[in-house]
Design a protein around this motif. Structure first.
Motif, mmCIF file in Angstrom:
data_model
loop_
_atom_site.group_PDB
_atom_site.id
_atom_site.type_symbol
_atom_site.label_atom_id
_atom_site.label_comp_id
_atom_site.label_asym_id
_atom_site.label_seq_id
_atom_site.Cartn_x
_atom_site.Cartn_y
_atom_site.Cartn_z
ATOM 1 N N ALA A 28 0.749 -1.108 -0.062
ATOM 2 C CA ALA A 28 0.025 0.038 -0.091
ATOM 3 C C ALA A 28 0.962 1.273 -0.175
ATOM 4 O O ALA A 28 1.763 1.307 0.714
ATOM 5 N N ARG A 29 0.567 2.402 -1.015
ATOM 6 C CA ARG A 29 0.914 3.393 -1.012
ATOM 7 C C ARG A 29 0.272 4.655 -0.273
ATOM 8 O O ARG A 29 -0.819 4.689 -0.485
ATOM 9 N N ARG A 30 1.255 5.325 0.887
ATOM 10 C CA ARG A 30 0.444 6.227 1.623
ATOM 11 C C ARG A 30 -0.021 7.341 0.892
ATOM 12 O O ARG A 30 -1.205 7.891 1.057
ATOM 13 N N ASP A 31 0.737 7.760 -0.323
ATOM 14 C CA ASP A 31 0.389 9.095 -1.117
ATOM 15 C C ASP A 31 -0.796 8.781 -1.812
ATOM 16 O O ASP A 31 -1.681 9.582 -2.264
ATOM 17 N N LEU A 32 -1.364 7.546 -2.057
ATOM 18 C CA LEU A 32 -2.640 7.113 -2.810
ATOM 19 C C LEU A 32 -3.467 6.628 -1.773
ATOM 20 O O LEU A 32 -4.697 6.458 -2.145
ATOM 21 N N GLY A 33 -3.295 7.099 -0.463
ATOM 22 C CA GLY A 33 -4.234 6.759 0.601
ATOM 23 C C GLY A 33 -4.856 5.247 0.725
ATOM 24 O O GLY A 33 -5.876 5.046 0.873
ATOM 25 N N GLN A 34 -4.009 4.385 0.167
ATOM 26 C CA GLN A 34 -4.345 3.017 0.041
ATOM 27 C C GLN A 34 -4.186 2.293 1.339
ATOM 28 O O GLN A 34 -3.433 2.156 2.346
ATOM 29 N N HIS A 35 -5.682 1.435 1.752
ATOM 30 C CA HIS A 35 -5.725 0.536 2.711
ATOM 31 C C HIS A 35 -6.605 -0.488 2.197
ATOM 32 O O HIS A 35 -7.789 -0.182 2.056
ATOM 33 N N ILE A 66 -13.925 2.762 -7.661
ATOM 34 C CA ILE A 66 -12.672 3.590 -7.564
ATOM 35 C C ILE A 66 -11.803 2.621 -6.790
ATOM 36 O O ILE A 66 -11.939 2.677 -5.649
ATOM 37 N N GLY A 67 -10.337 2.822 -7.316
ATOM 38 C CA GLY A 67 -9.430 2.240 -6.482
ATOM 39 C C GLY A 67 -9.562 1.197 -6.107
ATOM 40 O O GLY A 67 -9.736 0.638 -4.893
ATOM 41 N N PRO A 68 -9.734 0.144 -7.028
ATOM 42 C CA PRO A 68 -9.938 -1.396 -6.761
ATOM 43 C C PRO A 68 -8.734 -2.024 -5.909
ATOM 44 O O PRO A 68 -8.907 -3.291 -5.330
ATOM 45 N N GLY A 69 -7.451 -1.446 -6.283
ATOM 46 C CA GLY A 69 -6.408 -2.136 -5.588
ATOM 47 C C GLY A 69 -6.281 -3.400 -5.941
ATOM 48 O O GLY A 69 -6.435 -3.866 -7.283
ATOM 49 N N PRO A 70 -5.832 -4.601 -5.428
ATOM 50 C CA PRO A 70 -5.667 -6.018 -5.661
ATOM 51 C C PRO A 70 -6.881 -6.622 -6.071
ATOM 52 O O PRO A 70 -6.864 -7.888 -6.505
ATOM 53 N N GLY A 71 -8.040 -5.996 -5.867
ATOM 54 C CA GLY A 71 -9.409 -6.566 -6.236
ATOM 55 C C GLY A 71 -10.309 -7.200 -5.477
ATOM 56 O O GLY A 71 -11.142 -8.145 -6.042
ATOM 57 N N GLY A 72 -10.208 -6.935 -4.083
ATOM 58 C CA GLY A 72 -10.852 -7.813 -3.085
ATOM 59 C C GLY A 72 -12.416 -7.233 -3.246
ATOM 60 O O GLY A 72 -13.238 -8.436 -3.478
ATOM 61 N N LEU A 73 -12.738 -6.257 -3.250
ATOM 62 C CA LEU A 73 -14.181 -5.783 -3.412
ATOM 63 C C LEU A 73 -14.524 -6.041 -4.921
ATOM 64 O O LEU A 73 -15.916 -6.530 -5.123
ATOM 65 N N THR A 74 -13.557 -5.916 -5.985
ATOM 66 C CA THR A 74 -13.943 -6.312 -7.146
ATOM 67 C C THR A 74 -14.750 -7.724 -7.519
ATOM 68 O O THR A 74 -15.530 -7.950 -8.175
ATOM 69 N N ARG A 75 -13.760 -8.549 -6.748
ATOM 70 C CA ARG A 75 -14.181 -9.910 -6.976
ATOM 71 C C ARG A 75 -15.525 -10.255 -6.142
ATOM 72 O O ARG A 75 -16.344 -10.995 -6.721
ATOM 73 N N SER A 76 -16.016 -9.458 -5.261
ATOM 74 C CA SER A 76 -17.339 -9.534 -4.655
ATOM 75 C C SER A 76 -18.520 -9.050 -5.711
ATOM 76 O O SER A 76 -19.504 -9.650 -5.785
ATOM 77 N N LEU A 77 -18.046 -7.995 -6.098
ATOM 78 C CA LEU A 77 -19.184 -7.327 -7.167
ATOM 79 C C LEU A 77 -19.254 -8.270 -8.453
ATOM 80 O O LEU A 77 -20.337 -8.566 -8.677
ATOM 81 N N LEU A 78 -18.207 -8.928 -8.931
ATOM 82 C CA LEU A 78 -18.321 -10.047 -9.807
ATOM 83 C C LEU A 78 -19.115 -10.908 -9.452
ATOM 84 O O LEU A 78 -19.761 -11.537 -10.217
ATOM 85 N N ARG A 79 -18.948 -11.539 -8.514
ATOM 86 C CA ARG A 79 -19.563 -12.860 -7.776
ATOM 87 C C ARG A 79 -21.191 -12.523 -7.582
ATOM 88 O O ARG A 79 -22.005 -13.353 -7.898
ATOM 89 N N LEU A 139 -13.274 4.000 -0.981
ATOM 90 C CA LEU A 139 -12.402 5.087 -1.420
ATOM 91 C C LEU A 139 -11.118 5.323 -0.500
ATOM 92 O O LEU A 139 -11.126 5.452 0.456
ATOM 93 N N PRO A 140 -10.221 5.873 -1.200
ATOM 94 C CA PRO A 140 -9.206 6.414 -0.631
ATOM 95 C C PRO A 140 -9.351 7.494 0.137
ATOM 96 O O PRO A 140 -10.120 8.405 -0.172
ATOM 97 N N TYR A 141 -8.866 7.254 1.437
ATOM 98 C CA TYR A 141 -9.155 8.465 2.197
ATOM 99 C C TYR A 141 -8.809 9.875 1.914
ATOM 100 O O TYR A 141 -9.627 10.840 2.219
ATOM 101 N N ILE A 143 -8.952 11.392 -1.019
ATOM 102 C CA ILE A 143 -9.682 11.906 -1.930
ATOM 103 C C ILE A 143 -11.209 11.533 -1.898
ATOM 104 O O ILE A 143 -11.870 12.044 -2.773
ATOM 105 N N GLY A 144 -11.485 11.059 -0.920
ATOM 106 C CA GLY A 144 -12.984 10.612 -0.939
ATOM 107 C C GLY A 144 -14.104 11.760 -0.732
ATOM 108 O O GLY A 144 -15.058 11.574 -1.634
ATOM 109 N N THR A 145 -13.746 12.702 -0.301
ATOM 110 C CA THR A 145 -14.523 13.919 -0.015
ATOM 111 C C THR A 145 -14.581 14.689 -1.207
ATOM 112 O O THR A 145 -15.540 14.921 -1.867
ATOM 113 N N PRO A 146 -13.374 14.802 -1.841
ATOM 114 C CA PRO A 146 -13.650 15.667 -3.068
ATOM 115 C C PRO A 146 -14.310 14.818 -4.342
ATOM 116 O O PRO A 146 -15.092 15.560 -5.178
#
Length: 295
Positions: A28-35, A66-79, A139-141, A143-146
């Motif tokens: 995870a990259r801090r500058d991208l707000g990734q968690h 937005i910001g799928p990262g490694p695809g955890g939520l993406t997998r759930s959406l596809l399922r 959402l990445p923390y 940029i979430g509000t903008p």
């Protein structure tokens, strides 16, 4: 087309998300707000929350993530049967999503771009992805509000948003008049949407763990705003009213009116009240007066 059970079986063949992160160097990259949210039970819960009343899955319309990262939520959406437009600024994640796309039966389109610079609806249409659109994202923390404010200003064909924010932001989105969290974002979001907090998630649910807890929020764009108002005037009014929260409205609204107390009394609003006590409809009434007076 594969049924829901077949889709789940195919997606179950994917390697664990921690292996995906290791293989693609997706620390995870801090500058991208990734968690990253790696727990499938939690990502499945978010996907289920995006279903409308009476819907068994997400096969209607298109889900934008937005910001799928490694695809955890993406997998759930596809399922859950969704067609997914995944918008990602991190090239490493695009490489990771390629493996997922191979098992998605053409239901996953990944774009490498900055969501802050993207017209989501136009991007989806350009890839042949139909409305209505649901935005579902951790959402990445940073940029979430903008991002949310951008989407609220252009809600065309957006049916619902199910979004994860840090809890402080979620509380502001759903806050009611008289609460400490109630402010400009509360008014703007609730003017345009029905907003509700669905559930919370502890920091420990994420990799790496952030310093704050998170909440998943549902925002359903209204067919029409809660009350008539010019958006620019409403933003000016809320900026003045909440700019110095402890001031009475007769003081805080002086930049907008020569005689704020007179204007407020004409609207049956107490000039000695503070902005945090006003309803969205009352803010809209003030904004209409500002517009009428050319303020």
């Amino acid at each position: 087309m594969p049924n829901l059970g077949q889709r789940r079986a195919a997606l179950a063949e994917l390697p664990p998300l921690r292996e995906v992160i290791r293989r693609h160097g997706l620390a995870a990259r801090r500058d991208l707000g990734q968690h990253f949210l790696l727990d499938a039970n939690l990502t499945d819960r978010i996907a289920r929350a995006a279903c409308g009343p009476g819907e068994a899955d997400l096969s209607r319309g298109t889900v934008i993530e937005i910001g799928p990262g490694p695809g955890g939520l993406t997998r759930s959406l596809l399922r859950a049967g969704a067609r997914v437009l995944a918008v990602e600024v991190d090239r490493r994640a695009l490489d990771a999503l390629a493996d997922l796309s191979a098992l998605a039966d053409g239901r996953l389109v990944a774009m490498e771009t900055d969501a802050l610079e993207l017209d989501l609806q136009s991007a989806a249409r350009s890839h042949g992805l139909p409305p209505p659109y649901r935005i579902v994202s951790n959402l990445p923390y940073n940029i979430g509000t903008p991002l949310l404010v951008r989407w609220l200003r252009n809600p065309a064909d957006i049916e619902r948003m199910v979004l994860m924010f840090q809890r402080e932001v979620a509380d502001r989105l759903t806050a009611r008049p008289g609460s400490k969290a109630y402010g400009r974002l509360s008014v703007f979001a609730q003017w345009l949407c029905e907003a509700a907090t669905l559930f919370g998630l502890p920091a420990a649910a994420f990799t790496p763990s952030p310093k704050v807890a998170s909440s998943v929020v549902s925002l359903r764009p209204r067919a029409a705003p809660l009350a008539p108002a010019d958006p620019a005037c409403l933003e000016r009014v809320t900026a003045a009213a909440f700019g110095q929260r402890r001031k009475m409205l007769r003081q805080s609204l002086k930049p907008l009116f020569a005689e704020p107390a007179e204007a407020l009394r004409a609207l049956d609003i107490d000039p000695t009240a503070r902005g945090e006590t006003l309803t969205v409809q009352q803010f809209c009434a003030i904004a209409r007066t500002v517009a009428e007076r050319g303020g």
